[in-house]
Design a protein around this motif. Structure first.
Motif, PDB file in Angstrom:
ATOM      1  N   LEU A   1       0.667   6.426   7.880  1.00  0.00           N
ATOM      2  CA  LEU A   1       2.054   6.749   7.540  1.00  0.00           C
ATOM      3  C   LEU A   1       2.153   7.651   6.315  1.00  0.00           C
ATOM      4  N   ALA A   2       1.239   7.496   5.367  1.00  0.00           N
ATOM      5  CA  ALA A   2       1.240   8.380   4.193  1.00  0.00           C
ATOM      6  C   ALA A   2       1.080   9.832   4.640  1.00  0.00           C
TER       7      ALA A   2
ATOM      8  N   ASN B   1       0.816  -1.218   0.000  1.00  0.00           N
ATOM      9  CA  ASN B   1       0.000   0.000   0.000  1.00  0.00           C
ATOM     10  C   ASN B   1       0.847   1.265   0.000  1.00  0.00           C
ATOM     11  N   MET B   2       2.062   1.181   0.542  1.00  0.00           N
ATOM     12  CA  MET B   2       2.947   2.339   0.582  1.00  0.00           C
ATOM     13  C   MET B   2       3.764   2.493  -0.692  1.00  0.00           C
ATOM     14  N   ALA B   3       3.909   1.426  -1.467  1.00  0.00           N
ATOM     15  CA  ALA B   3       4.785   1.442  -2.639  1.00  0.00           C
ATOM     16  C   ALA B   3       4.508   2.583  -3.611  1.00  0.00           C
ATOM     17  N   PRO B   4       3.233   2.908  -3.911  1.00  0.00           N
ATOM     18  CA  PRO B   4       2.984   3.994  -4.868  1.00  0.00           C
ATOM     19  C   PRO B   4       3.529   5.355  -4.449  1.00  0.00           C
ATOM     20  N   LEU B   5       3.854   5.538  -3.170  1.00  0.00           N
ATOM     21  CA  LEU B   5       4.411   6.820  -2.725  1.00  0.00           C
ATOM     22  C   LEU B   5       5.844   7.014  -3.210  1.00  0.00           C
ATOM     23  N   GLY B   6       6.494   5.930  -3.620  1.00  0.00           N
ATOM     24  CA  GLY B   6       7.852   6.034  -4.130  1.00  0.00           C
ATOM     25  C   GLY B   6       8.917   6.079  -3.067  1.00  0.00           C
TER      26      GLY B   6
END
Length: 346
Positions: free
Chosen positions: A323-324, A23-28
């Protein structure tokens, strides 16, 4: 020791840790996942995937759910059967209007296969690095970040998520860990073939036997003609009775009037194994300055059903949203992460 730097470190590459990372991966951001074992690896589990698991998986970006449907061996399950101590049963379908053209609402999937699949999904993201056979020695929080020491390296990050199970090193490093035994359940399971009386639509079964209450015996139809069968019981009861759990399981299968007839022709595959389950009855802070706890590390096993995977993945999804926001503000303080505790309690 080598020096590595990440934005987010995750301890544990089980369902909770992988759900958070995906889920965090798209934030780069740079994400490092530390896993003490090597995939494929076995975990003691009931292997049942509830509707909660499927719902969370559908929301993970990158087509994870579609990949799961296409590539993972599993047994579709359409409902649940409850059996009372007197032997009376009730069948409850997961859907009141099932559509045979749609994927099943629930599944039974060997935990080894589920975890291997989730770990494979990590490889689709170049900003996620899975570090296997990395056992954490300790975690130290500094004013400007987190430092993690393993047996081979030192790693640093802005924040760490402890998804490393009931014996979480992250939790023990950052919190006092004297937990009363009443917050633990012991589960023991074995695999069998040729168990009789299974529901034609593979309903999972919870059977409440007098000698196990408030625990229960389960029968879950798994892939390949296997049945995952076992029972859960509160840890204080185990300590009080001083019984060998394997002997108790064997006695139930051979002699219980409800269970024994169904195992008359059954064959055991391997030996039964036991595991400690941290129940959601414990009230404590699951986050703090630059850290949060997920899944079993956060004591999220459902105290009624014994389910852990659904709540573990849900905690990974919730943690990703919190976290985002923290990364967008550059604030990983206890006050900023306290929103995670609020969402988990809800």
């Amino acid at each position: 020791m080598a020096q590595n730097d990440f934005d987010l470190l995750i301890s544990g590459a089980g369902p909770a840790g992988c759900t958070l990372a995906l889920n965090m991966a798209p934030l780069g951001i740079r994400i490092g996942i530390l896993e003490k074992d090597v995939f494929p690896r076995q975990k003691i589990c009931g292997d049942a995937l509830s509707g909660k698991v499927i719902s969370v998986m559908k929301r993970i970006p990158g087509g994870v759910y579609e990949n799961f449907l296409a590539n993972v061996e599993k047994t579709p399950s359409a409902g649940i059967r409850f059996t009372a101590p007197g032997g009376a049963s009730v069948n409850i379908p997961f859907s009141l209007s099932p559509d045979p053209q749609q994927p099943a609402p629930g599944y039974v999937c060997l935990r080894k296969d589920l975890d291997q699949f989730m770990a494979e999904m990590l490889k689709k993201h170049p900003n996620i690095e899975l570090l296997q056979r990395e056992r954490i020695d300790n975690v130290i929080i500094h004013p400007d970040g987190v430092r993690v020491t393993t047996q081979s390296r030192i790693l640093s990050s802005n924040v760490i998520a402890g998804a490393d199970g009931v014996h979480s090193v992250v939790r023990k490093s950052l919190q006092a860990d004297a937990v009363p035994k009443k917050h633990f359940c012991v589960g023991i399971r074995g695999y069998f073939k040729h168990v009789d009386g299974l529901h034609p639509e593979n309903f999972i079964e919870l059977i409440f036997l007098k000698k196990l209450i408030p625990g229960y015996f389960w029968i879950f139809p798994a892939p390949g003609g296997l049945v995952n069968a076992g029972f859960g019981i509160l840890q204080p009861a185990v300590l009080r009775r001083r019984e060998n759990l394997s002997n108790v399981l064997n006695d139930i299968i051979l002699n219980d009037p409800i269970i024994a007839p169904r195992f008359l022709n059954a064959t055991a595959i391997g030996k039964p194994e036991a595991h400690l389950l941290p129940l959601g009855t414990r009230k404590f802070s699951r986050s703090g300055n630059r850290f949060l706890l997920l899944g079993d590390a956060a004591f999220l096993v459902d105290p009624f059903s014994g389910e852990g995977i659904g709540n573990a993945m849900a905690s990974g999804e919730i943690a990703a949203k919190i976290l985002a926001d923290c990364f967008s503000k550059g604030d990983f303080s206890a006050g900023s992460l306290a929103a995670y505790d609020e969402r988990i309690r809800h």
